[in-house]
Design a protein around this motif. Sequence first.
Motif, PDB file in Angstrom:
ATOM      1  N   GLU A 113       0.826  -1.198   0.000  1.00 10.78           N
ATOM      2  CA  GLU A 113       0.000   0.000   0.000  1.00 10.78           C
ATOM      3  C   GLU A 113       0.873   1.266   0.000  1.00 10.78           C
ATOM      4  O   GLU A 113       1.989   1.258   0.526  1.00 10.78           O
ATOM      5  CB  GLU A 113      -0.909   0.049   1.227  1.00 10.78           C
ATOM      6  CG  GLU A 113      -1.845  -1.116   1.391  1.00 10.78           C
ATOM      7  CD  GLU A 113      -1.305  -2.200   2.300  1.00 10.78           C
ATOM      8  OE1 GLU A 113      -2.101  -3.011   2.811  1.00 10.78           O
ATOM      9  OE2 GLU A 113      -0.068  -2.250   2.502  1.00 10.78           O
ATOM     10  N   SER A 114       0.313   2.335  -0.548  1.00 12.17           N
ATOM     11  CA  SER A 114       0.961   3.644  -0.502  1.00 12.17           C
ATOM     12  C   SER A 114      -0.106   4.717  -0.586  1.00 12.17           C
ATOM     13  O   SER A 114      -1.268   4.421  -0.897  1.00 12.17           O
ATOM     14  CB  SER A 114       1.967   3.804  -1.651  1.00 12.17           C
ATOM     15  OG  SER A 114       1.307   3.745  -2.900  1.00 12.17           O
ATOM     16  N   GLY A 115       0.285   5.967  -0.298  1.00  7.28           N
ATOM     17  CA  GLY A 115      -0.620   7.090  -0.462  1.00  7.28           C
ATOM     18  C   GLY A 115      -1.270   7.592   0.810  1.00  7.28           C
ATOM     19  O   GLY A 115      -2.059   8.541   0.768  1.00  7.28           O
ATOM     20  N   GLY A 116      -0.960   6.971   1.918  1.00  4.44           N
ATOM     21  CA  GLY A 116      -1.551   7.428   3.172  1.00  4.44           C
ATOM     22  C   GLY A 116      -0.907   8.710   3.664  1.00  4.44           C
ATOM     23  O   GLY A 116      -0.007   9.256   3.028  1.00  4.44           O
ATOM     24  N   GLY A 117      -1.384   9.196   4.810  1.00  3.84           N
ATOM     25  CA  GLY A 117      -0.792  10.397   5.372  1.00  3.84           C
ATOM     26  C   GLY A 117      -1.728  11.103   6.315  1.00  3.84           C
ATOM     27  O   GLY A 117      -2.756  10.550   6.729  1.00  3.84           O
ATOM     28  N   LEU A 118      -1.379  12.339   6.641  1.00  8.12           N
ATOM     29  CA  LEU A 118      -2.156  13.184   7.544  1.00  8.12           C
ATOM     30  C   LEU A 118      -2.868  14.255   6.725  1.00  8.12           C
ATOM     31  O   LEU A 118      -2.221  14.994   5.977  1.00  8.12           O
ATOM     32  CB  LEU A 118      -1.225  13.835   8.563  1.00  8.12           C
ATOM     33  CG  LEU A 118      -1.831  14.902   9.471  1.00  8.12           C
ATOM     34  CD1 LEU A 118      -2.916  14.307  10.352  1.00  8.12           C
ATOM     35  CD2 LEU A 118      -0.743  15.555  10.321  1.00  8.12           C
ATOM     36  N   VAL A 119      -4.185  14.299   6.850  1.00 11.21           N
ATOM     37  CA  VAL A 119      -4.985  15.288   6.137  1.00 11.21           C
ATOM     38  C   VAL A 119      -5.985  15.911   7.103  1.00 11.21           C
ATOM     39  O   VAL A 119      -6.143  15.450   8.235  1.00 11.21           O
ATOM     40  CB  VAL A 119      -5.732  14.663   4.934  1.00 11.21           C
ATOM     41  CG1 VAL A 119      -4.745  14.145   3.904  1.00 11.21           C
ATOM     42  CG2 VAL A 119      -6.670  13.568   5.403  1.00 11.21           C
ATOM     43  N   GLN A 120      -6.702  16.927   6.610  1.00  8.33           N
ATOM     44  CA  GLN A 120      -7.714  17.581   7.426  1.00  8.33           C
ATOM     45  C   GLN A 120      -9.113  17.104   7.024  1.00  8.33           C
ATOM     46  O   GLN A 120      -9.299  16.553   5.925  1.00  8.33           O
ATOM     47  CB  GLN A 120      -7.611  19.093   7.266  1.00  8.33           C
ATOM     48  CG  GLN A 120      -6.311  19.673   7.796  1.00  8.33           C
ATOM     49  CD  GLN A 120      -6.270  21.185   7.730  1.00  8.33           C
ATOM     50  OE1 GLN A 120      -6.907  21.796   6.876  1.00  8.33           O
ATOM     51  NE2 GLN A 120      -5.517  21.794   8.636  1.00  8.33           N
TER      52      GLN A 120
END
Length: 125
Positions: free
Chosen positions: A6-13
């Motif tokens: 998997e890829s593309g995750g992260g911290l968003v609002q």
Amino acid sequence: QVRLTESGGGLVQTGDSLRLSCVASGLTFSLYTLGWFRQAPGMKREFVAALLWGGFGQNYADSVKGRFSISRDNAKNTTYLQMNSLKPEDTAIYYCAASQLQTGSYYSTGWYDHWGKGIQVTVSS
């Protein structure tokens, strides 16, 4: 050896969008049902979306219906999870999974043969 990454995750609002990708190797990708699951801290892994191979359609958890979309690119051995209008309750580790089955309990973790290691998605309020 089958591998899902998997890829593309992260911290968003809150309200933002993310697109997760999952690249598969070691299997005949076009002949597999693909699923996305998620697991929040202290919670069981839960079904998010599935794309059944052979044209048997897409399925979504009620909590993400209308906001998330699952797709696949067989030429790239990749499945995607487009996540729109993200909410803090979407915060979790997201896992992709693959199954040789076409129909049945696609919402059950036991239905899948192969799993990725997961990727973190965090939605801040």
